[in-house]
Design an enzyme around this catalytic site. Structure first.
Site, PDB file in Angstrom:
ATOM      1  N   GLN A  78     -36.853 -26.043  19.397  1.00 34.87           N
ATOM      2  CA  GLN A  78     -36.035 -25.729  20.574  1.00 34.87           C
ATOM      3  C   GLN A  78     -34.669 -26.394  20.436  1.00 34.87           C
ATOM      4  OE1 GLN A  78     -37.538 -23.938  23.187  1.00 34.87           O
ATOM      5  NE2 GLN A  78     -35.628 -23.840  24.288  1.00 34.87           N
ATOM      6  N   PHE A  79     -33.787 -25.800  19.635  1.00 36.40           N
ATOM      7  CA  PHE A  79     -32.474 -26.397  19.422  1.00 36.40           C
ATOM      8  C   PHE A  79     -31.675 -26.494  20.714  1.00 36.40           C
ATOM      9  CE2 PHE A  79     -31.375 -21.946  19.142  1.00 36.40           C
ATOM     10  CZ  PHE A  79     -30.088 -21.879  19.646  1.00 36.40           C
ATOM     11  N   THR A  80     -31.996 -25.693  21.716  1.00 30.81           N
ATOM     12  CA  THR A  80     -31.239 -25.702  22.963  1.00 30.81           C
ATOM     13  C   THR A  80     -31.439 -26.995  23.762  1.00 30.81           C
ATOM     14  OG1 THR A  80     -32.961 -24.483  24.140  1.00 30.81           O
ATOM     15  CG2 THR A  80     -31.201 -23.186  23.136  1.00 30.81           C
TER      16      THR A  80
END
Length: 150
Positions: A78-80
């Site tokens: 989940q890079f966000t």
């Protein structure tokens, strides 16, 4: 590294209409990796996730770990989690690690977590468009960041 742990009754990740992984009672872990992260961050997070006591004991007190309840874990990249929203309304992800850093650390986190748990950890697919479904149990949601260990 940042994670969001959600205690779930069940969770799954679907990619291209196919269920890639599904778990019953346990944790859905959303994992974000930044440029400064290292294997030390992986080791610290694995220890924390395995030792976290957020499952009810016989008295209804959150006093049991994932090991105590023989739970399952699903990890989704989940890079966000490293969104920057200080300027304007469109977030940027400049702090999120590049693939050459984040993929090995994501894979190491999943492998070390599987080893510590004593069973396979479910995963998504790094960089893929995924649909994540879960039933949050409690709800119990906890955020951890290896830059805030104190």
């Amino acid at each position: 590294m940042r994670i969001v742990i959600q205690r779930v009754s069940h969770a799954s990740v679907t990619i291209g209409g196919e269920v890639k992984s599904a778990i019953g009672k346990g944790y859905l872990v959303l994992l974000g990796v930044c440029e400064e992260d290292s294997q030390e961050d992986v080791d610290w997070l694995v220890k924390k996730v395995i030792g976290l006591r957020v499952f009810d004991d016989e008295n209804g007190v959150m006093n049991r770990s994932i090991m105590d309840v023989e739970g399952e874990i699903l990890v989704v990249s989940q890079f966000t989690l490293f969104a920057s929203y200080k300027k304007g309304n469109r977030p940027t992800w400049l702090r999120a690690a590049r693939h050459e850093i984040s993929v090995p650390l994501y894979e190491s986190f999943c492998a070390r977590l599987s080893e510590a748990l004593g069973k396979e950890v479910g995963t998504g697919e790094f960089g893929a468009y995924m649909k994540v479904e879960l039933l949050n149990d409690g709800p119990v949601t906890i955020c951890m960041d290896t830059k805030n260990k104190e």
